[in-house]
Design a protein around this motif. Sequence first.
Motif, mmCIF file in Angstrom:
data_model
loop_
_atom_site.group_PDB
_atom_site.id
_atom_site.type_symbol
_atom_site.label_atom_id
_atom_site.label_comp_id
_atom_site.label_asym_id
_atom_site.label_seq_id
_atom_site.Cartn_x
_atom_site.Cartn_y
_atom_site.Cartn_z
ATOM 1 N N THR A 45 0.835 -1.204 0.000
ATOM 2 C CA THR A 45 0.000 0.000 0.000
ATOM 3 C C THR A 45 0.872 1.258 0.000
ATOM 4 O OG1 THR A 45 -1.657 -1.236 1.212
ATOM 5 C CG2 THR A 45 -1.904 1.123 1.172
ATOM 6 N N ASN A 46 1.954 1.236 0.792
ATOM 7 C CA ASN A 46 2.871 2.373 0.785
ATOM 8 C C ASN A 46 3.463 2.594 -0.594
ATOM 9 O OD1 ASN A 46 2.481 2.842 3.437
ATOM 10 N ND2 ASN A 46 4.624 2.692 4.019
ATOM 11 N N PHE A 47 3.911 1.506 -1.228
ATOM 12 C CA PHE A 47 4.513 1.608 -2.561
ATOM 13 C C PHE A 47 3.542 2.249 -3.543
ATOM 14 C CE2 PHE A 47 8.047 -1.484 -1.884
ATOM 15 C CZ PHE A 47 9.014 -0.772 -2.533
ATOM 16 N N ILE A 48 2.286 1.780 -3.524
ATOM 17 C CA ILE A 48 1.321 2.284 -4.495
ATOM 18 C C ILE A 48 0.974 3.743 -4.200
ATOM 19 C CG2 ILE A 48 -1.055 2.021 -5.277
ATOM 20 C CD1 ILE A 48 -0.696 -0.864 -5.349
ATOM 21 N N ALA A 49 0.899 4.085 -2.906
ATOM 22 C CA ALA A 49 0.607 5.482 -2.565
ATOM 23 C C ALA A 49 1.714 6.393 -3.089
ATOM 24 C CB ALA A 49 0.472 5.619 -1.051
ATOM 25 N N TYR A 53 1.358 9.435 -5.827
ATOM 26 C CA TYR A 53 1.599 10.841 -5.492
ATOM 27 C C TYR A 53 2.849 11.391 -6.162
ATOM 28 C CZ TYR A 53 -2.226 11.149 -2.267
ATOM 29 O OH TYR A 53 -3.489 11.204 -1.740
ATOM 30 N N LEU A 54 3.839 10.548 -6.460
ATOM 31 C CA LEU A 54 5.036 11.016 -7.157
ATOM 32 C C LEU A 54 4.895 10.841 -8.661
ATOM 33 C CD1 LEU A 54 7.843 9.639 -4.825
ATOM 34 C CD2 LEU A 54 6.786 11.879 -4.839
ATOM 35 N N ASN A 55 3.773 10.278 -9.100
ATOM 36 C CA ASN A 55 3.505 10.063 -10.520
ATOM 37 C C ASN A 55 4.625 9.266 -11.186
ATOM 38 O OD1 ASN A 55 1.963 10.164 -12.711
ATOM 39 N ND2 ASN A 55 2.525 12.231 -13.350
ATOM 40 N N ASP A 56 4.991 8.148 -10.535
ATOM 41 C CA ASP A 56 6.076 7.311 -11.028
ATOM 42 C C ASP A 56 5.584 5.867 -11.011
ATOM 43 O OD1 ASP A 56 8.344 6.009 -11.658
ATOM 44 O OD2 ASP A 56 9.602 6.919 -10.104
ATOM 45 N N ILE A 57 5.554 5.234 -12.188
ATOM 46 C CA ILE A 57 4.976 3.895 -12.288
ATOM 47 C C ILE A 57 5.903 2.831 -11.668
ATOM 48 C CG2 ILE A 57 5.945 3.256 -14.517
ATOM 49 C CD1 ILE A 57 2.289 2.811 -13.965
ATOM 50 N N ALA A 58 7.152 3.177 -11.373
ATOM 51 C CA ALA A 58 8.112 2.191 -10.850
ATOM 52 C C ALA A 58 7.612 1.564 -9.552
ATOM 53 C CB ALA A 58 9.465 2.847 -10.635
ATOM 54 N N LEU B 53 -6.259 4.705 -5.540
ATOM 55 C CA LEU B 53 -4.953 5.234 -5.924
ATOM 56 C C LEU B 53 -4.671 5.014 -7.404
ATOM 57 C CD1 LEU B 53 -2.883 4.137 -2.835
ATOM 58 C CD2 LEU B 53 -3.307 6.456 -3.577
ATOM 59 N N GLU B 54 -5.667 4.609 -8.172
ATOM 60 C CA GLU B 54 -5.565 4.430 -9.616
ATOM 61 C C GLU B 54 -4.549 3.372 -10.019
ATOM 62 O OE1 GLU B 54 -5.034 8.279 -11.247
ATOM 63 O OE2 GLU B 54 -6.963 8.972 -10.531
ATOM 64 N N ALA B 55 -4.459 2.310 -9.212
ATOM 65 C CA ALA B 55 -3.636 1.165 -9.596
ATOM 66 C C ALA B 55 -4.595 -0.003 -9.841
ATOM 67 C CB ALA B 55 -2.625 0.835 -8.514
ATOM 68 N N GLU B 56 -5.363 0.098 -10.907
ATOM 69 C CA GLU B 56 -6.459 -0.866 -11.094
ATOM 70 C C GLU B 56 -5.946 -2.275 -11.329
ATOM 71 O OE1 GLU B 56 -6.256 1.871 -13.098
ATOM 72 O OE2 GLU B 56 -7.824 3.156 -12.272
ATOM 73 N N GLU B 139 0.008 1.185 -19.279
ATOM 74 C CA GLU B 139 1.154 1.905 -18.708
ATOM 75 C C GLU B 139 2.111 0.933 -18.025
ATOM 76 O OE1 GLU B 139 2.350 6.050 -18.162
ATOM 77 O OE2 GLU B 139 0.915 4.991 -19.420
ATOM 78 N N LEU B 140 1.531 0.046 -17.212
ATOM 79 C CA LEU B 140 2.341 -0.906 -16.457
ATOM 80 C C LEU B 140 3.024 -1.880 -17.407
ATOM 81 C CD1 LEU B 140 2.890 -1.415 -13.481
ATOM 82 C CD2 LEU B 140 1.043 -3.055 -13.469
#
Lengths: 101, 215
Positions: A45-49, A53-58, B53-56, B139-140
Motif C-alpha cells: 500500500t505504501n509503494f502504491i501510494a 503521489y510522485l507520478n512514477d509507475i516504478a 490510488l488508480e492502480a487498477e 502503462e504498467l
Amino acid sequence: MISLSSYLILGAVLFGLSIAGIVLNRRNIITLLMCVELMLLAVNTNFIAFAHYLNDIAGEVFVFFILTVAAAETAIGLAIIVLVYRNRNTIDVAALDSLKG
Amino acid sequence: MTINMILEQIVFYAAAVTIVFAGIMVIGSRNPVRGALFLVLAFVASAILWILLEAEFLALALIFVYVGAVMTLFLFVVMMLDINLEPMKTRFVRYLPLGLLVMALVLVLVIFAVAPQHFGTAKYAVPQHASASYSNVKELGSVLYTTYMYPFELASVLLLVAIIAAISLALPSSRKRRLQRPGEQVQVKREDRLRMVKMQAEKKILPSRKWLKKR
C-alpha cells in the motif's frame, strides 16, 4: 482531500499490527505466515501510494514483483508446514526444537 | 469541496477502518480459519484503496492472486491440519504487554516520520485524476516489458522454482503413495513369483486305528 500521509499512516498501523501479531502468536506457524502477508500488504500500500503521489509507475512495478515473491513464499511456507505437521503431528513452534539451536 | 472529494474520503476512511479491524481480527482470532477469512477481508479492502490510488491492475491482481489463489491455499492447509489450539491460547495473554509495547514503539516511530507536516498535501499535492482514456494496464505493461524485462523473466523463473519446490516438498515418497510401477510389472519373470521346492518324500501316512474301527 486524502493526503499521502493518510495512506502512510494506515500502512504504519497495519505494519505495527502485524508485528504485534508476530509477537503474540509466536506459537502458531499459520498465524505467523498470515501476519507476514499482512505486513507485505502494508508495504505494498505504501509503494502504491508513493507511485500515485510522485507520478512514477516504478512503485507499481515493485508491487508486482513483491506479489510474485510473496506468492512463492506462501506456497513454499505452506508446503513446509504440511511437511512439519506430517512428521511431528503439531505445528507448535516450541515443539520444533530437535536442532537444539 | 466537491461531492466527489467527500465521496472519496468516505470510501478511504471506510476501507481504512475495515483494514485495521480485519488486521486486529487476524492476529486476535483463536481459530486460524476465521483469521484467514478476515485476511481475505483485509485484502478486499486494500484492493478498494488501490483502486482509489488508480492502480487498477494491481488491485485486480490482488483479488485474483491473493484472494483467489493464496488464501484458498491457506484455507486448504488450515482445514487439512487438525491443529490442537489449547496450548497456544495460554501464551497469548502472557505476551500481550510485550506485543503492545513493540507495536506502540513501531507506530510512534513511523507515524512521527510520516506525519502530515512531512508528507501532507502541502509537500505532496494530490495529483489530478487520470483521464478516461488512461489505461493503467497499458502503462504498467509498457514498462514491464521494456525497462523491467529481466526482472520480469527472473520473476517467472522464481515462480517455476516455487512450483517445483512446493510440489517436491509436499509430495509423499513413492513407497507411501502405493504407486503401480507398470515398467516393473511387465518385466516380471517366472522366477520372481514361483519358487520350486525340492523336498524328500515323507513316509506314507496310514489312517488311524480309530477311524478303521468305525468303519
